[in-house]
Design a protein around this motif. Structure first.
Motif, short mmCIF file in Angstrom:
data_model
loop_
_atom_site.label_atom_id
_atom_site.label_comp_id
_atom_site.label_asym_id
_atom_site.label_seq_id
_atom_site.Cartn_x
_atom_site.Cartn_y
_atom_site.Cartn_z
N VAL A 116 36.26 -33.48 -21.09
CA VAL A 116 37.72 -33.41 -21.23
C VAL A 116 38.09 -32.14 -21.98
N LYS A 117 39.04 -31.42 -21.41
CA LYS A 117 39.56 -30.21 -22.06
C LYS A 117 40.90 -30.56 -22.70
N PRO A 118 41.06 -30.32 -24.00
CA PRO A 118 42.33 -30.64 -24.64
C PRO A 118 43.44 -29.72 -24.13
N ILE A 119 44.66 -30.25 -24.10
CA ILE A 119 45.81 -29.45 -23.67
C ILE A 119 46.59 -28.92 -24.86
N GLY A 120 46.18 -29.30 -26.05
CA GLY A 120 46.84 -28.82 -27.26
C GLY A 120 46.11 -29.31 -28.49
N ILE A 121 46.44 -28.69 -29.62
CA ILE A 121 45.86 -29.07 -30.90
C ILE A 121 46.92 -28.85 -31.96
N GLU A 122 46.98 -29.75 -32.92
CA GLU A 122 47.89 -29.55 -34.05
C GLU A 122 47.20 -29.90 -35.35
N LYS A 123 47.58 -29.18 -36.38
CA LYS A 123 47.05 -29.41 -37.73
C LYS A 123 47.74 -30.65 -38.30
N VAL A 124 46.95 -31.52 -38.92
CA VAL A 124 47.48 -32.74 -39.51
C VAL A 124 47.05 -32.78 -40.97
N ASP A 125 48.03 -32.69 -41.85
CA ASP A 125 47.74 -32.78 -43.28
C ASP A 125 48.74 -33.75 -43.91
N LYS A 126 48.77 -33.84 -45.22
CA LYS A 126 49.64 -34.78 -45.93
C LYS A 126 49.49 -36.18 -45.33
N LEU A 127 48.24 -36.63 -45.29
CA LEU A 127 47.89 -37.87 -44.60
C LEU A 127 48.56 -39.10 -45.21
N VAL A 128 48.62 -39.17 -46.53
CA VAL A 128 49.26 -40.32 -47.18
C VAL A 128 50.74 -40.36 -46.83
N GLU A 129 51.39 -39.21 -46.89
CA GLU A 129 52.81 -39.17 -46.55
C GLU A 129 53.06 -39.59 -45.11
N ARG A 130 52.16 -39.20 -44.20
CA ARG A 130 52.30 -39.61 -42.79
C ARG A 130 52.22 -41.12 -42.65
N LEU A 131 51.26 -41.72 -43.34
CA LEU A 131 51.13 -43.18 -43.29
C LEU A 131 52.38 -43.86 -43.83
N LEU A 132 52.82 -43.41 -44.99
CA LEU A 132 53.98 -44.04 -45.62
C LEU A 132 55.24 -43.87 -44.78
N SER A 133 55.38 -42.73 -44.12
CA SER A 133 56.57 -42.49 -43.29
C SER A 133 56.63 -43.43 -42.09
N LYS A 134 55.50 -44.01 -41.73
CA LYS A 134 55.44 -44.97 -40.62
C LYS A 134 55.64 -46.41 -41.11
#
Length: 170
Positions: A116-134
């Motif tokens: 599988v060839k990816p069609i994009g990539i993005e940086k993911v940081d601030k992991l705790v904030e991402r969880l809490l925002s959900k």
């Protein structure tokens, strides 16, 4: 759209691999759907337990696992992983869903037997904030074994236990 999370920012193609904990399973590329991607907002080897309350969750299990929260999803991690979670940057690879098949609906896992060839990539940081925002409740505990035992000896169905081999031994 499907995703694969990695600590490596330089993956050009994903080649099917055997899972270490499933040697009898064929080599595949693993992906996750958007609804469940939060389960990978952690360093790769971080042990964690995810509990999800659904309309089918019994009153007994709501009382056992969700008594003191309004959240429908709780992720519990051992305290020793806190600083690693805070500091970690991940990379979210985007895949077209063509060529993938559903492997586990509850977990949102998909597999492909093809490269599988990816069609994009993005940086993911601030992991705790991402969880809490959900709206996900993030809990820390000194040891995951008591929660794991409580879940496995109950009739609770909506849970995931990830990388438990890395949990602190009792």
């Amino acid at each position: 759209m499907l995703y694969h999370f990695s600590e490596d920012a330089n993956i050009g193609v994903f080649i099917p691999k055997e899972k270490q904990n499933r040697p009898e399973f064929p080599a595949v590329v693993w992906a996750i759907d958007e609804e469940h991607e939060f389960t990978y907002y952690f360093p790769r080897d971080c042990p964690r337990i995810i509990c999800r309350k659904t309309e089918d969750t019994s009153d007994k299990n709501v009382d056992l696992f969700f008594r003191n929260t309004n959240a429908d999803i709780i992720v519990t991690v051992e305290s020793g992983w806190y600083s690693r979670i805070i500091e970690k940057t991940l990379y979210k690879y985007h895949f077209e869903d063509d060529g993938f098949e559903l492997f586990d609906k509850t977990a949102g896992y998909y597999i492909s037997y093809q490269v599988v060839k990816p069609i994009g990539i993005e940086k993911v940081d601030k992991l705790v904030e991402r969880l809490l925002s959900k709206g996900i409740e993030l809990r820390f505990t000194s040891n995951l074994y008591p929660l794991r035992e409580a879940i496995l000896t109950s009739d609770f169905k909506e849970f995931g236990i990830h990388r438990f081999n890395n949990a602190k031994k009792l």
